[in-house]
Motif scaffolding. Structure first.
Motif, PDB file in Angstrom:
ATOM      1  N   TYR A 208       9.194  64.533  28.120  1.00  0.00           N
ATOM      2  CA  TYR A 208       8.654  64.980  26.978  1.00  0.00           C
ATOM      3  C   TYR A 208       7.457  65.919  27.197  1.00  0.00           C
ATOM      4  CZ  TYR A 208      13.684  63.763  26.232  1.00  0.00           C
ATOM      5  OH  TYR A 208      14.575  62.500  26.570  1.00  0.00           O
ATOM      6  N   SER A 209       6.741  67.200  27.014  1.00  0.00           N
ATOM      7  CA  SER A 209       5.890  67.380  26.695  1.00  0.00           C
ATOM      8  C   SER A 209       6.291  69.037  25.133  1.00  0.00           C
ATOM      9  CB  SER A 209       5.535  68.280  27.773  1.00  0.00           C
ATOM     10  OG  SER A 209       3.540  68.575  28.010  1.00  0.00           O
ATOM     11  N   ALA A 210       5.165  69.139  25.251  1.00  0.00           N
ATOM     12  CA  ALA A 210       4.968  70.487  23.656  1.00  0.00           C
ATOM     13  C   ALA A 210       4.004  71.807  24.476  1.00  0.00           C
ATOM     14  CB  ALA A 210       4.652  69.935  22.655  1.00  0.00           C
ATOM     15  N   SER A 211       4.372  73.095  23.406  1.00  0.00           N
ATOM     16  CA  SER A 211       3.996  74.126  24.429  1.00  0.00           C
ATOM     17  C   SER A 211       3.769  75.118  22.729  1.00  0.00           C
ATOM     18  CB  SER A 211       4.750  75.291  24.905  1.00  0.00           C
ATOM     19  OG  SER A 211       3.640  75.667  25.468  1.00  0.00           O
ATOM     20  N   ILE A 212       2.297  75.611  22.867  1.00  0.00           N
ATOM     21  CA  ILE A 212       2.215  76.187  22.181  1.00  0.00           C
ATOM     22  C   ILE A 212       2.366  77.425  21.115  1.00  0.00           C
ATOM     23  CG2 ILE A 212      -0.076  77.002  20.407  1.00  0.00           C
ATOM     24  CD1 ILE A 212      -0.121  74.509  20.576  1.00  0.00           C
ATOM     25  N   GLN A 213       3.325  77.749  20.126  1.00  0.00           N
ATOM     26  CA  GLN A 213       3.638  79.443  19.709  1.00  0.00           C
ATOM     27  C   GLN A 213       2.958  80.091  18.349  1.00  0.00           C
ATOM     28  OE1 GLN A 213       7.998  79.874  18.563  1.00  0.00           O
ATOM     29  NE2 GLN A 213       7.933  81.526  20.103  1.00  0.00           N
ATOM     30  N   GLY A 214       2.174  80.202  18.062  1.00  0.00           N
ATOM     31  CA  GLY A 214       0.925  80.132  17.860  1.00  0.00           C
ATOM     32  C   GLY A 214       0.240  79.451  17.129  1.00  0.00           C
ATOM     33  N   ILE A 215       0.692  79.024  15.867  1.00  0.00           N
ATOM     34  CA  ILE A 215      -0.576  77.788  15.747  1.00  0.00           C
ATOM     35  C   ILE A 215       0.165  76.596  15.732  1.00  0.00           C
ATOM     36  CG2 ILE A 215      -2.565  79.311  14.336  1.00  0.00           C
ATOM     37  CD1 ILE A 215      -1.622  77.191  12.411  1.00  0.00           C
ATOM     38  N   ASP A 216       1.170  76.265  15.992  1.00  0.00           N
ATOM     39  CA  ASP A 216       2.340  74.713  16.435  1.00  0.00           C
ATOM     40  C   ASP A 216       2.936  74.682  17.688  1.00  0.00           C
ATOM     41  OD1 ASP A 216       2.403  74.860  13.070  1.00  0.00           O
ATOM     42  OD2 ASP A 216       2.986  76.937  12.802  1.00  0.00           O
ATOM     43  N   ALA A 217       3.467  74.028  17.700  1.00  0.00           N
ATOM     44  CA  ALA A 217       3.474  73.718  19.143  1.00  0.00           C
ATOM     45  C   ALA A 217       5.428  72.905  18.931  1.00  0.00           C
ATOM     46  CB  ALA A 217       3.087  72.304  19.040  1.00  0.00           C
ATOM     47  N   PHE A 218       5.635  73.576  19.845  1.00  0.00           N
ATOM     48  CA  PHE A 218       7.657  73.309  20.027  1.00  0.00           C
ATOM     49  C   PHE A 218       7.462  72.694  21.296  1.00  0.00           C
ATOM     50  CE2 PHE A 218       6.467  77.313  22.981  1.00  0.00           C
ATOM     51  CZ  PHE A 218       7.955  76.632  23.487  1.00  0.00           C
ATOM     52  N   PRO A 219       8.556  71.783  20.547  1.00  0.00           N
ATOM     53  CA  PRO A 219       9.116  70.718  22.139  1.00  0.00           C
ATOM     54  C   PRO A 219       9.581  71.363  22.777  1.00  0.00           C
ATOM     55  CG  PRO A 219      10.879  70.611  20.264  1.00  0.00           C
ATOM     56  CD  PRO A 219       9.690  71.795  20.284  1.00  0.00           C
ATOM     57  N   VAL A 220       8.816  70.572  24.505  1.00  0.00           N
ATOM     58  CA  VAL A 220       8.924  70.987  25.890  1.00  0.00           C
ATOM     59  C   VAL A 220      10.020  70.128  26.014  1.00  0.00           C
ATOM     60  CG1 VAL A 220       9.032  72.306  27.961  1.00  0.00           C
ATOM     61  CG2 VAL A 220       8.109  73.669  25.883  1.00  0.00           C
ATOM     62  N   THR A 221      11.130  69.933  26.996  1.00  0.00           N
ATOM     63  CA  THR A 221      11.925  68.941  27.859  1.00  0.00           C
ATOM     64  C   THR A 221      11.620  69.220  29.354  1.00  0.00           C
ATOM     65  OG1 THR A 221      13.610  68.640  25.587  1.00  0.00           O
ATOM     66  CG2 THR A 221      13.810  67.500  28.112  1.00  0.00           C
ATOM     67  N   ILE A 222      11.360  68.634  29.838  1.00  0.00           N
ATOM     68  CA  ILE A 222      11.191  68.174  31.799  1.00  0.00           C
ATOM     69  C   ILE A 222      11.546  67.982  32.184  1.00  0.00           C
ATOM     70  CG2 ILE A 222       9.173  68.642  33.318  1.00  0.00           C
ATOM     71  CD1 ILE A 222       7.250  68.835  31.403  1.00  0.00           C
ATOM     72  N   GLU A 223      13.309  68.564  32.862  1.00  0.00           N
ATOM     73  CA  GLU A 223      14.187  68.052  33.714  1.00  0.00           C
ATOM     74  C   GLU A 223      14.133  68.290  35.260  1.00  0.00           C
ATOM     75  OE1 GLU A 223      17.752  69.303  30.099  1.00  0.00           O
ATOM     76  OE2 GLU A 223      17.116  70.201  31.723  1.00  0.00           O
ATOM     77  N   THR A 224      13.905  66.874  35.416  1.00  0.00           N
ATOM     78  CA  THR A 224      13.521  67.061  36.960  1.00  0.00           C
ATOM     79  C   THR A 224      15.061  66.163  38.069  1.00  0.00           C
ATOM     80  OG1 THR A 224      11.365  66.931  36.332  1.00  0.00           O
ATOM     81  CG2 THR A 224      12.076  66.535  38.670  1.00  0.00           C
ATOM     82  N   ASP A 225      15.495  66.502  38.674  1.00  0.00           N
ATOM     83  CA  ASP A 225      16.430  66.418  39.794  1.00  0.00           C
ATOM     84  C   ASP A 225      16.057  66.556  40.729  1.00  0.00           C
ATOM     85  OD1 ASP A 225      18.876  65.806  40.524  1.00  0.00           O
ATOM     86  OD2 ASP A 225      19.523  67.726  40.924  1.00  0.00           O
ATOM     87  N   GLY A 226      16.218  65.122  41.609  1.00  0.00           N
ATOM     88  CA  GLY A 226      15.727  64.941  43.001  1.00  0.00           C
ATOM     89  C   GLY A 226      17.117  64.905  43.657  1.00  0.00           C
ATOM     90  N   GLY A 227      17.629  65.901  44.061  1.00  0.00           N
ATOM     91  CA  GLY A 227      18.413  65.764  45.080  1.00  0.00           C
ATOM     92  C   GLY A 227      17.820  66.179  46.324  1.00  0.00           C
ATOM     93  N   ALA A 228      19.061  66.435  47.330  1.00  0.00           N
ATOM     94  CA  ALA A 228      18.917  66.378  48.528  1.00  0.00           C
ATOM     95  C   ALA A 228      18.368  67.596  49.023  1.00  0.00           C
ATOM     96  CB  ALA A 228      19.865  66.488  49.004  1.00  0.00           C
ATOM     97  N   GLY A 229      17.801  67.817  50.416  1.00  0.00           N
ATOM     98  CA  GLY A 229      17.195  68.994  50.659  1.00  0.00           C
ATOM     99  C   GLY A 229      15.541  69.486  50.677  1.00  0.00           C
TER     100      GLY A 229
END
Length: 514
Positions: free
Chosen positions: A6-27
């Motif tokens: 879980y992280s966050a980014s800025i929009q205006g002067i407020d933050a909104f949450p960002v979920t970093i989904e990571t899939d370690g699959g084949a290939g």
């Protein structure tokens, strides 16, 4: 394996949450989706180098990273650290049991060190709102983020420290700051003081009135009369920031990247002085990657525009809406952001192109009509929005040679603070109204209506000078402030008379001789 960081980014002067989904699959394909900008896409190369230099082998299997919500553009390098943690956990290289407790942000250097990011304070506020227990930020941002209480804030120097924290193998302690004690201990010291200003008593009085009521101010005077010198001393007589104002002001400067490394809470009101070559976007805010402009950076403080008529007219006109609404809405095709803009506008200008119109000893050399054309560089609607318009004459020699100390900023500030206290009690039930300059028509009729003598005086002057309805409101607001400084419950004729005296440019005769 699928993991979430879980992280966050800025929009205006407020933050909104960002979920970093990571899939370690084949290939063998590494891909980042979820509207990443160029800086986010380039994070792959930074992660490879940072992880390798940290003594960990970068996984070569296929990896897909999704930045959710996927319909909002993600900008900047603050996702480097959480994405690196996501990659390692998705490939079972670090445990993922405690990831849900953390919000993470930080830019990675190629050697694995963690670099500071913008907006750490609003991100920390958002982390607390969302109920996260812990927050990982770059060590340079830790004191800024630790201002937010009820959340454990850790400052990391490199990727390995962050990995150790998440793996529960670190003895690092969270940074704790008592925000109220820090704010109370913030001693405001000013290098400039009004005790150094010789003469100009009427101008100092106008400054006192402007600061007491939060009014906009325009100074007109010849070169060397002390306009800029006195304007720079305005912060020394403004009321101190409240804790709520300090947090909001710090958030804006954090988002804009204007906070010095290691700084915590701003305790002094901002004083912004953009050059007259400033662009409308730099003044208002926005841009390809939206950022607060000078107007918002002056929020809860002063925006000083020296050489007022030298600003392009289309730049000055963007001030009109923020002065009235005290908020800026920047709308573009791809985004809409709101920036706060409650500032005190202070401007200075020469009376004419040569600078000596009305000078007591020097002759104006401007051509006929030059003064009027010079004044017309500033539109009437903008001038109407400036409550106090004062003329400044050069300081007499006897005043300059006088060694007697003038009244100090501290003494003036006491009267300003007393007047503001009256206004806070007056408007405590009014949403968004904190000082006389913010009064609407309803409040003007309730609190600033003069007695019969004052109303008659105001009618006579307005009729003779052909003032606008907006000027009428401005005079009442200033008169209410003068009455507060006088500790008078009612607005009297003398308060109206002084307020009218601060409308120099409303005289139809101004500049008509040239």
């Amino acid at each position: 394996m699928l993991t979430k960081v879980y992280s966050a980014s800025i929009q205006g002067i407020d933050a909104f949450p960002v979920t970093i989904e990571t899939d370690g699959g084949a290939g063998s394909i590494f891909s980042i989706v979820g509207l990443p900008d160029t800086a986010v896409k380039e994070s792959h190369l930074r992660m490879v180098s940072a992880i390798t230099h940290s003594g960990v082998k970068f996984p070569r299997r296929g990896t897909t990273i999704n930045l959710a919500p996927a319909d909002i553009k993600k900008e900047g390098a603050a996702f480097d650290l959480p994405m690196a943690i996501g990659v390692l956990s998705a490939h079972n290289m670090i445990p993922s049991e405690h990831l849900a407790d953390y919000m993470v942000m930080g830019e990675l250097s190629l050697d694995g060190s963690v670099l500071p990011v913008k907006g750490a304070l609003p991100m920390a506020v958002k982390a607390r709102e969302l109920g996260f227990k812990r927050l990982i930020v770059p060590v340079e941002n830790v004191t800024e983020a630790a201002v937010v209480n009820k959340i454990e804030v850790y400052g990391v120097k490199n990727l390995m420290e962050a990995i150790s924290l998440i793996s529960d193998n670190s003895d690092m302690q969270p940074v704790r700051i008592n925000t109220r004690e820090l704010f109370a201990a913030g001693i405001q010291s000013f290098d400039l003081d009004f005790s150094e200003v010789k003469g100009q008593e009427s101008v100092k009085r106008a400054f006192e009135v402007a600061c007491a009521g939060g009014h906009n101010l325009l100074m007109i005077g010849s070169p060397g009369s002390g306009k800029s010198m006195m304007a720079k001393r305005i912060p020394s007589i403004l009321p101190p920031l409240s804790l709520a104002e300090a947090l909001e002001t710090t958030k804006i400067h954090s988002v804009a990247g204007k906070l010095a490394r290691g700084s915590m809470l701003m305790t002094s009101r901002p004083f912004r002085t953009p050059h007259h070559t400033v662009s409308p976007v730099a003044l208002v805010g926005g841009g390809a990657s939206p950022m607060p402009g000078e107007i918002s950076l002056a929020h809860n403080g002063v925006l000083f525009l020296d050489e007022f008529p030298e600003f392009p007219r289309h730049v000055l006109e963007v001030l009109r809406q923020p002065i009235e609404d005290r908020i800026i809405t920047v709308s573009r095709a791809k985004y809409t952001v709101n920036y706060p803009a409650s500032f005190m506008l202070v401007a200075s200008m020469n009376p004419c192109p040569c600078g000596y119109y009305g000078h007591p000893t020097k002759r104006c050399t401007c051509a006929p009509g030059a003064v009027s054309r010079y004044m017309n560089r500033i539109s009437g609607p903008l001038l109407d929005r400036i409550d106090l318009q004062i003329e400044i004459q050069p300081v007499a020699f006897d005043d300059m040679a006088d060694k007697t100390p003038a009244e100090s900023s501290e003494e003036i500030r006491k009267r300003v603070v007393a007047a503001r206290s009256i206004q806070q009690l007056r408007f405590q039930g009014e949403k968004g109204i904190h000082c006389n300059a913010q009064m609407n028509s309803r409040l003007l009729h309730k609190y600033a209506w003069p007695d019969e003598e004052g109303l008659a005086k105001l009618k006579e002057r307005m009729t003779r000078l052909n003032m606008s309805a907006r000027a009428f409101d401005r005079i009442l607001r200033v008169a209410r402030t003068i009455a507060d400084l006088d500790n008078s419950e009612n607005v009297l004729a003398r308060h109206i008379a002084e307020a009218i005296g601060y409308r120099s440019l409303d005289r139809a005769s101004y500049g008509s001789a040239f």
